[in-house]
Design an enzyme around this catalytic site. Structure first.
Site, mmCIF file in Angstrom:
data_model
loop_
_atom_site.group_PDB
_atom_site.id
_atom_site.type_symbol
_atom_site.label_atom_id
_atom_site.label_comp_id
_atom_site.label_asym_id
_atom_site.label_seq_id
_atom_site.Cartn_x
_atom_site.Cartn_y
_atom_site.Cartn_z
ATOM 1 N N ASN A 346 0.835 -1.210 0.000
ATOM 2 C CA ASN A 346 0.000 0.000 0.000
ATOM 3 C C ASN A 346 0.867 1.257 0.000
ATOM 4 O O ASN A 346 0.605 2.191 -0.755
ATOM 5 C CB ASN A 346 -0.893 0.019 1.241
ATOM 6 C CG ASN A 346 -2.330 -0.378 0.914
ATOM 7 O OD1 ASN A 346 -2.704 -0.396 -0.261
ATOM 8 N ND2 ASN A 346 -3.098 -0.689 1.940
ATOM 9 N N ASP A 355 -5.601 -2.516 -3.327
ATOM 10 C CA ASP A 355 -6.961 -3.034 -3.543
ATOM 11 C C ASP A 355 -6.946 -4.170 -4.555
ATOM 12 O O ASP A 355 -7.649 -5.182 -4.406
ATOM 13 C CB ASP A 355 -7.887 -1.915 -4.042
ATOM 14 C CG ASP A 355 -8.242 -0.942 -2.899
ATOM 15 O OD1 ASP A 355 -7.906 -1.272 -1.726
ATOM 16 O OD2 ASP A 355 -8.852 0.111 -3.173
ATOM 17 N N GLU A 381 -6.442 -6.562 5.445
ATOM 18 C CA GLU A 381 -5.921 -7.627 4.602
ATOM 19 C C GLU A 381 -6.171 -8.985 5.230
ATOM 20 O O GLU A 381 -5.489 -9.959 4.942
ATOM 21 C CB GLU A 381 -4.431 -7.405 4.329
ATOM 22 C CG GLU A 381 -3.501 -7.576 5.514
ATOM 23 C CD GLU A 381 -3.383 -6.343 6.417
ATOM 24 O OE1 GLU A 381 -4.336 -5.535 6.416
ATOM 25 O OE2 GLU A 381 -2.377 -6.206 7.119
#
Lengths: 463, 200
Positions: A346, A355, A381
């Site tokens: 990320n 994503d 996650e």
């Protein structure tokens, strides 16, 4: 034997046969149903059938020369007398038909109706004068049937009417018409005036033309009617006053043809307001249901991964564990996954890549899961999958997922990102709460992370 | 052809003869000597429907035709004859028995007439009696005539207690000359053989 003697014998034989035939004919007359009477000019009964004697409560043989007027009250007889007079006043009239109700034995009017046919017999007898035959048929059953039918018609929630060749209402057959059209006097009025004029402003040009065509079809050829009927207004909103009192009317037309020309129309008005409102209500309900479903879906489905959310977990998972508690299934297990080193993905490549990673991992989970398994995005996650089966089979499932994730090729900024996943596999124990099960799976996951990640741990089993 | 005066007598004699034949045969057949025949002077007239039932017989020859009808109701006849048939009440008598009884009365009367005319050298034949409904009277023609044939009718009632049988007769004389012997005929004496004939 002489010829004359033989002739006499033959004649006697013929006479015997004739007498026998005559007896049979007379027996037929005797047994005619209803009333059958022969009357003379003074209205004395000269002949009658057996049923007549029963109806008038006279001994059969005493009927002869009984005065017919004496069988009735004065008012009833006057009606008969008027009809006898019609035959005398209008010689071309050979038969007069009328209806009077009489009663058994009481000589009064009653609700037992008879249909009478009176005729003057050809020739006359010098001593008796004019001779009449009178036939009366008991039509009470017919009237009862008519009344039943009429009752159905008058109470049916349809407006039924006929219009004549001029387009004027001739007959109405239903009380409901008053309710439909808000008035109670129809006979003689124009159909247009009653039904279409009050809503003229609301009619389209085609509908107005259709109304004109109704009138054009009358007294015209039948084949023309079939074509014109296509244009007749068949569905209108009849609302001469307040709109909330308006009615959705469906109109159907049936021609009554005489000698090839449309002489009458049978018109049926059906109030479809309730149906239409119900349909609209149904549409609204359907929309609401659709919206509710969407809301529910969004609540139970994670929009990113398509997996179920924790909200869903409450119901389905509790149900699964409950089945295990009741021994309806032999075992239930939980795999709790966590993507290894997801935060750097990320941070380094952005949330879009993050994503995308989550989405692809979810797809792997879905591919490996059976229909009976419950895959859930637990948060961030983290994924969890509940399976009806023991920890061994759950562990194999976890391993398939792990290996597929390991083989996953994700590219970001022209760099291949290597992804791994760790999992804790716990088998549900009968009576164990969901929270406790998750806690145990989480501990195993923690252990997997601690031992180097990219692995699943199942209660002392490592890979 | 008989003279006018004789024609009048012949008509009366014929009328009287048939009346006497009917009365005497009725008494014999019903075994009721109190049966009497009288003219009908009430509301009834010849040509009317006089009974629910009717027995009709024809006595006919070249010079004369007599149509004789007995008009009756089964109710009356059954009341009259049930003792003869050995029944306890009128209910024991069928319509057919009642009809047969009156047909036999017709037969006896016609047979008596045939025999009487035979004694005057006037040969006549008789038909079988026909039993039918009274309302066929509506179609009969009783209109009188004096030429070319003499037509007239008679109406009477045979009465015993409440039992009544109406009789109507149509005479049609086509050769009055052949009946001249009737002018001097003593009808009372014709009754002497009462009961001796059996036409069955």
């Amino acid at each position: 034997m002489s010829n004359i003697s033989q002739d006499v014998q033959a004649s006697h034989k013929v006479l015997t046969l004739l007498e026998s035939a005559n007896t049979n004919s007379e027996r037929i007359i005797d047994n005619l149903p209803g009333v059958f009477l022969i009357l003379n000019a003074k209205f004395d009964i000269l002949r009658g059938n057996i049923e007549s004697s029963k109806i008038f409560d006279i001994e059969y043989e005493d009927m002869l020369r009984t005065s017919f007027p004496d069988l009735f009250k004065k008012e009833v007889w006057q009606i008969f007398q008027t009809n006898f007079q019609r035959l005398e006043d209008d010689p071309p009239v050979k038969i007069v038909k009328f209806e009077i109700s009489i009663a058994d034995h009481s000589h009064e009017f009653s609700d037992r109706p008879f249909y009478w046919q009176l005729s003057k017999m050809e020739g006359s007898n010098l001593a008796e004068g004019a001779v009449y035959s009178l036939v009366g048929e008991d039509i009470s059953e017919l009237r009862n049937a008519e009344n039943r039918l009429s009752s159905i018609f008058t109470n049916i929630p349809l407006g039924i009417l006929t219009i004549n060749e001029k387009g004027n209402i001739e007959d109405t057959y239903s009380n409901y018409l008053t309710c439909l059209l808000g008035q109670d006097e129809f006979n003689g009025k124009s159909f247009r005036e009653v039904v279409f004029d009050p809503i003229e402003a609301e009619l389209t040009r085609d509908e107005k033309q259709g109304v004109d065509n109704i009138y054009f079809s009358l007294n015209n050829e039948e084949r023309l009617f079939d074509a014109l009927m296509l244009t007749f207004p068949k569905s209108i909103f009849f609302c001469p006053g307040d709109e909330k009192d308006g009615k959705h009317l469906q109109i159907s037309y049936k021609s009554v043809v005489y000698e090839g020309l449309v002489k009458q129309l049978l018109i049926i008005l059906e109030d479809r307001t309730a149906i239409i409102e119900a349909e609209r209500e149904q549409e609204r309900a359907n929309l609401l249901e659709k919206q509710s479903k969407a809301v529910y879906e969004s609540a139970i489905r994670d929009p990113l991964t398509g997996l179920f959310t924790r909200l869903y977990m409450e119901d389905r998972v509790e149900s699964l564990l409950h089945s295990h508690n009741r021994h309806n299934i032999q075992a239930a297990s939980l795999v709790l996954f966590d993507v290894d080193f997801f935060k750097p993905v990320n941070d380094n490549y952005g949330h879009d890549v993050g994503d995308s990673v989550l989405k692809q991992i979810a797809e792997i989970i879905l591919q490996q899961a059976r229909n009976t398994d419950i895959p859930i995005r637990f948060g961030g996650e983290e994924f969890m999958v509940f399976l009806p089966g023991d920890s061994e089979s759950a562990y194999f499932f976890a391993e398939r997922v792990r290996k597929n994730v390991e083989r996953l090729e994700v590219f970001a900024e022209n760099q291949k990102i290597t992804l791994t996943i760790s999992g804790g596999v716990a088998s549900h124990q009968v009576g164990e709460t969901l929270t406790h099960l998750i806690k145990r799976a989480d501990q195993l996951l923690y252990l997997a992370k601690k031992e180097g990640r990219n692995r699943n741990i199942k209660e002392n089993v490592t890979s | 052809m008989a003279s006018d005066e004789n024609v009048s007598v012949i008509k009366d004699k014929l009328t009287e003869l048939v009346r006497q034949a009917a009365e005497t045969r009725c008494r014999a057949h019903t075994r009721q000597e109190e049966f009497t025949l009288s003219s009908v002077e009430e509301e009834y007239q010849v040509g009317q429907v006089l009974g629910n039932w009717m027995s009709l017989i024809l006595v006919t020859g070249e010079a004369l035709k007599i149509t004789l009808k007995f008009h009756f109701s089964h109710k009356d006849i059954k009341q009259l004859i049930y003792p003869i048939y050995g029944e306890e009440s009128a209910a024991g008598i069928s319509d057919q028995q009642s009809m047969d009884f009156v047909k036999e009365l017709s037969n006896l009367t016609a047979g008596f007439l045939e025999q009487t005319f035979e004694s005057m050298d006037l040969s006549l034949g008789i038909s079988l009696p026909l039993g039918t409904r009274g309302y066929y009277e509506l179609f009969s023609d009783y209109s009188p005539a004096s030429s070319p044939i003499i037509k007239y009718s008679d109406l009477w009632r045979l009465q015993y207690g409440d039992v009544s049988i109406l009789g109507s007769v149509m005479f049609e004389v086509s050769n009055s000359g052949a009946l001249n012997e009737l002018v001097a005929y003593d009808i009372e004496s014709a009754d002497e053989d009462d009961g001796e004939f059996d036409f069955l």
